[in-house]
Design a protein around this motif. Sequence first.
Motif, PDB file in Angstrom:
ATOM      1  N   GLY A  57       0.777  -1.221   0.000  1.00 20.69           N
ATOM      2  CA  GLY A  57       0.000   0.000   0.000  1.00 20.69           C
ATOM      3  C   GLY A  57       0.815   1.280   0.000  1.00 20.69           C
ATOM      4  O   GLY A  57       0.264   2.362  -0.213  1.00 20.69           O
ATOM      5  N   HIS A  58       2.108   1.199   0.236  1.00 23.89           N
ATOM      6  CA  HIS A  58       2.980   2.375   0.182  1.00 23.89           C
ATOM      7  C   HIS A  58       3.274   2.694  -1.286  1.00 23.89           C
ATOM      8  O   HIS A  58       3.713   1.815  -2.036  1.00 23.89           O
ATOM      9  CB  HIS A  58       4.288   2.102   0.923  1.00 23.89           C
ATOM     10  CG  HIS A  58       4.114   1.862   2.391  1.00 23.89           C
ATOM     11  ND1 HIS A  58       3.441   0.762   2.888  1.00 23.89           N
ATOM     12  CD2 HIS A  58       4.509   2.574   3.474  1.00 23.89           C
ATOM     13  CE1 HIS A  58       3.444   0.809   4.209  1.00 23.89           C
ATOM     14  NE2 HIS A  58       4.086   1.909   4.591  1.00 23.89           N
ATOM     15  N   THR A  59       3.044   3.944  -1.700  1.00 25.70           N
ATOM     16  CA  THR A  59       3.125   4.280  -3.117  1.00 25.70           C
ATOM     17  C   THR A  59       3.925   5.553  -3.373  1.00 25.70           C
ATOM     18  O   THR A  59       4.084   6.398  -2.491  1.00 25.70           O
ATOM     19  CB  THR A  59       1.718   4.483  -3.716  1.00 25.70           C
ATOM     20  OG1 THR A  59       1.099   5.610  -3.075  1.00 25.70           O
ATOM     21  CG2 THR A  59       0.846   3.250  -3.544  1.00 25.70           C
ATOM     22  N   ALA A  60       4.396   5.661  -4.622  1.00 30.22           N
ATOM     23  CA  ALA A  60       4.930   6.921  -5.144  1.00 30.22           C
ATOM     24  C   ALA A  60       3.848   7.542  -6.015  1.00 30.22           C
ATOM     25  O   ALA A  60       3.200   6.841  -6.808  1.00 30.22           O
ATOM     26  CB  ALA A  60       6.183   6.682  -5.967  1.00 30.22           C
ATOM     27  N   ARG A  61       3.666   8.858  -5.872  1.00 29.15           N
ATOM     28  CA  ARG A  61       2.609   9.550  -6.611  1.00 29.15           C
ATOM     29  C   ARG A  61       3.213  10.718  -7.386  1.00 29.15           C
ATOM     30  O   ARG A  61       4.023  11.474  -6.830  1.00 29.15           O
ATOM     31  CB  ARG A  61       1.541  10.058  -5.649  1.00 29.15           C
ATOM     32  CG  ARG A  61       0.895   8.920  -4.855  1.00 29.15           C
ATOM     33  CD  ARG A  61       0.094   9.411  -3.686  1.00 29.15           C
ATOM     34  NE  ARG A  61       0.920   9.974  -2.622  1.00 29.15           N
ATOM     35  CZ  ARG A  61       1.535   9.259  -1.686  1.00 29.15           C
ATOM     36  NH1 ARG A  61       1.459   7.944  -1.699  1.00 29.15           N
ATOM     37  NH2 ARG A  61       2.248   9.855  -0.740  1.00 29.15           N
ATOM     38  N   VAL A  62       2.810  10.861  -8.638  1.00 24.30           N
ATOM     39  CA  VAL A  62       3.281  11.982  -9.434  1.00 24.30           C
ATOM     40  C   VAL A  62       2.093  12.734 -10.032  1.00 24.30           C
ATOM     41  O   VAL A  62       1.167  12.124 -10.571  1.00 24.30           O
ATOM     42  CB  VAL A  62       4.244  11.552 -10.564  1.00 24.30           C
ATOM     43  CG1 VAL A  62       5.542  11.027  -9.978  1.00 24.30           C
ATOM     44  CG2 VAL A  62       3.625  10.520 -11.492  1.00 24.30           C
ATOM     45  N   ALA A  63       2.122  14.049  -9.872  1.00 30.11           N
ATOM     46  CA  ALA A  63       1.187  14.932 -10.568  1.00 30.11           C
ATOM     47  C   ALA A  63       1.972  15.568 -11.713  1.00 30.11           C
ATOM     48  O   ALA A  63       3.076  16.081 -11.508  1.00 30.11           O
ATOM     49  CB  ALA A  63       0.653  15.998  -9.621  1.00 30.11           C
ATOM     50  N   VAL A  64       1.424  15.506 -12.920  1.00 25.45           N
ATOM     51  CA  VAL A  64       2.175  15.903 -14.109  1.00 25.45           C
ATOM     52  C   VAL A  64       1.306  16.780 -15.016  1.00 25.45           C
ATOM     53  O   VAL A  64       0.107  16.539 -15.171  1.00 25.45           O
ATOM     54  CB  VAL A  64       2.655  14.665 -14.905  1.00 25.45           C
ATOM     55  CG1 VAL A  64       3.529  15.089 -16.091  1.00 25.45           C
ATOM     56  CG2 VAL A  64       3.425  13.699 -14.016  1.00 25.45           C
ATOM     57  N   ARG A  65       1.945  17.763 -15.620  1.00 26.08           N
ATOM     58  CA  ARG A  65       1.296  18.602 -16.626  1.00 26.08           C
ATOM     59  C   ARG A  65       2.264  18.791 -17.787  1.00 26.08           C
ATOM     60  O   ARG A  65       3.446  19.093 -17.577  1.00 26.08           O
ATOM     61  CB  ARG A  65       0.929  19.974 -16.026  1.00 26.08           C
ATOM     62  CG  ARG A  65       0.233  20.930 -17.007  1.00 26.08           C
ATOM     63  CD  ARG A  65      -0.009  22.285 -16.349  1.00 26.08           C
ATOM     64  NE  ARG A  65      -0.609  23.246 -17.270  1.00 26.08           N
ATOM     65  CZ  ARG A  65      -1.921  23.422 -17.417  1.00 26.08           C
ATOM     66  NH1 ARG A  65      -2.767  22.686 -16.689  1.00 26.08           N
ATOM     67  NH2 ARG A  65      -2.395  24.310 -18.266  1.00 26.08           N
ATOM     68  N   LEU A  66       1.768  18.596 -19.008  1.00 28.22           N
ATOM     69  CA  LEU A  66       2.622  18.784 -20.176  1.00 28.22           C
ATOM     70  C   LEU A  66       2.878  20.261 -20.433  1.00 28.22           C
ATOM     71  O   LEU A  66       2.059  21.113 -20.111  1.00 28.22           O
ATOM     72  CB  LEU A  66       1.975  18.159 -21.411  1.00 28.22           C
ATOM     73  CG  LEU A  66       1.865  16.634 -21.442  1.00 28.22           C
ATOM     74  CD1 LEU A  66       1.378  16.186 -22.815  1.00 28.22           C
ATOM     75  CD2 LEU A  66       3.179  15.953 -21.098  1.00 28.22           C
ATOM     76  N   ARG A  67       4.037  20.530 -21.039  1.00 29.58           N
ATOM     77  CA  ARG A  67       4.434  21.879 -21.431  1.00 29.58           C
ATOM     78  C   ARG A  67       4.517  21.954 -22.962  1.00 29.58           C
ATOM     79  O   ARG A  67       4.508  20.916 -23.639  1.00 29.58           O
ATOM     80  CB  ARG A  67       5.796  22.223 -20.825  1.00 29.58           C
ATOM     81  CG  ARG A  67       5.825  22.208 -19.304  1.00 29.58           C
ATOM     82  CD  ARG A  67       7.255  22.361 -18.785  1.00 29.58           C
ATOM     83  NE  ARG A  67       7.886  23.563 -19.317  1.00 29.58           N
ATOM     84  CZ  ARG A  67       7.803  24.764 -18.748  1.00 29.58           C
ATOM     85  NH1 ARG A  67       7.120  24.919 -17.636  1.00 29.58           N
ATOM     86  NH2 ARG A  67       8.425  25.801 -19.283  1.00 29.58           N
ATOM     87  N   GLU A  68       4.643  23.147 -23.492  1.00 28.22           N
ATOM     88  CA  GLU A  68       4.722  23.322 -24.943  1.00 28.22           C
ATOM     89  C   GLU A  68       6.165  23.459 -25.426  1.00 28.22           C
ATOM     90  O   GLU A  68       6.401  23.668 -26.614  1.00 28.22           O
ATOM     91  CB  GLU A  68       3.898  24.544 -25.371  1.00 28.22           C
ATOM     92  CG  GLU A  68       2.408  24.353 -25.132  1.00 28.22           C
ATOM     93  CD  GLU A  68       1.577  25.533 -25.609  1.00 28.22           C
ATOM     94  OE1 GLU A  68       2.183  26.539 -26.061  1.00 28.22           O
ATOM     95  OE2 GLU A  68       0.339  25.449 -25.518  1.00 28.22           O
ATOM     96  N   ASP A  69       7.114  23.345 -24.482  1.00 29.70           N
ATOM     97  CA  ASP A  69       8.523  23.409 -24.875  1.00 29.70           C
ATOM     98  C   ASP A  69       9.207  22.103 -24.489  1.00 29.70           C
ATOM     99  O   ASP A  69       8.553  21.121 -24.172  1.00 29.70           O
ATOM    100  CB  ASP A  69       9.205  24.617 -24.218  1.00 29.70           C
ATOM    101  CG  ASP A  69       9.063  24.612 -22.695  1.00 29.70           C
ATOM    102  OD1 ASP A  69       8.773  23.527 -22.128  1.00 29.70           O
ATOM    103  OD2 ASP A  69       9.238  25.677 -22.069  1.00 29.70           O
ATOM    104  N   SER A  70      10.535  22.071 -24.518  1.00 31.61           N
ATOM    105  CA  SER A  70      11.283  20.845 -24.197  1.00 31.61           C
ATOM    106  C   SER A  70      11.873  20.884 -22.790  1.00 31.61           C
ATOM    107  O   SER A  70      12.805  20.144 -22.484  1.00 31.61           O
ATOM    108  CB  SER A  70      12.402  20.633 -25.220  1.00 31.61           C
ATOM    109  OG  SER A  70      13.315  21.726 -25.172  1.00 31.61           O
ATOM    110  N   THR A  71      11.301  21.720 -21.931  1.00 31.05           N
ATOM    111  CA  THR A  71      11.794  21.851 -20.563  1.00 31.05           C
ATOM    112  C   THR A  71      11.034  20.915 -19.627  1.00 31.05           C
ATOM    113  O   THR A  71       9.825  20.745 -19.756  1.00 31.05           O
ATOM    114  CB  THR A  71      11.619  23.296 -20.065  1.00 31.05           C
ATOM    115  OG1 THR A  71      12.393  24.159 -20.899  1.00 31.05           O
ATOM    116  CG2 THR A  71      12.064  23.444 -18.613  1.00 31.05           C
ATOM    117  N   ALA A  72      11.762  20.313 -18.694  1.00 29.80           N
ATOM    118  CA  ALA A  72      11.133  19.570 -17.604  1.00 29.80           C
ATOM    119  C   ALA A  72      11.466  20.275 -16.295  1.00 29.80           C
ATOM    120  O   ALA A  72      12.627  20.622 -16.050  1.00 29.80           O
ATOM    121  CB  ALA A  72      11.632  18.133 -17.566  1.00 29.80           C
TER     122      ALA A  72
END
Length: 391
Positions: A57-72
């Motif tokens: 039950g222990h988890t890693a969670r990611v919230a993600v939103r795409l961008r319009e450039d090549s930056t992370a």
Amino acid sequence: MANGKRDQAKVTADAAARFAEVFRAAPDGVWQAPGRVNLIGEHTDYNEGFVLPFAIGHTARVAVRLREDSTARLISSYGDEGLVTVDLTRLAPSNMQGWTAYPLGVAWVLGQQGVRVPGFDLFLDSSVPTGAGLSSSAAIECAVALALNDLAGAALSREELVLVGQRAENEVVGAPTGILDQSASLLSTEGHAVFLDCRSRQAEQVPFDLAGSQLVVLVVDTRVSHAHATGDYAARRASCELGAEVLGVPALRDLRVDELAEAAGLLDDETFRRVRHIVTENDRVLCTVAALAEQGPTAVGELLTASHLSMRDDFEISCPELDLAVETALANGALGARMTGGGFGGSAIALIPAATEAGTRQAILTAFRHAGFREPDIFAVTPAAGAGRIG
């Protein structure tokens, strides 16, 4: 609403809120992937053998939103590194460090495999203990792999994403691991362990009904940190490869228990003991799967304990804290106990009657205190569902 759904809704809302705090916008989605306990089958995965993990039950969670450039842009809820900004067009295994190597490694591997990965903003939170042998790194890789797969429209299967995570671990993080961890995180189903053939990559769900047997799997995180990218893990893998080469088999998976006597005459003592662990461990996994099918969880305790002795004496990957946790659990009613994970620290597991949980916990805490060891973190786990989108 059931407690589990309510808890998941809160986790999703929290991750989305933290993302919005940092990036001033809502995420495109939230994904989570679990850590795992390996019930049995240690170091057999990279020998093309058999393993039997289950998600927790222990988890890693990611919230993600795409961008319009090549930056992370990446940030996590732990550590003091703050916001990390990178140009995805310049990613290479040599320039990824720290916790961001896990999500960026996945992005790099997807790019190497022809997936167009756009820029993205990412917030990471995780409840999987790090360095505990519970696959905190694979949980991150699998959550990110699912997120980018969905958002980029790559349509890769979960089995393909297992290999993406493994490649990130091998080529970016530098840990020569097999497919056990990512398979457990991506392929598990609630109430089951995953019986995985690491050569064919075929996975079978094996019922592991702890509640029905009035049993608990207790995890004892010794808080002795380990790292797969260090030399000890790589040395064990090298010994296995040497053993297979000398014995003329494609991998140690191809050696039977009744062939060990002959192998002893062909190998030096250390290499033979490494080989013996792998061969007997594969056999124990198969016996455990059969016992679960025929008799249920109460029948597998002795196999778990035999696995620990093999890891302690033949593969030499245990440590005094792990040995004490196992010995104390067995002396206080455990049906079986073993270290779990790559070794050199991390966690032990004990299969115990649910009614004895409080007493076993206290006995382990007392034993660690008397030995002068750091206080362990002790918690119960049950077979949980695998990775997925939660928001």
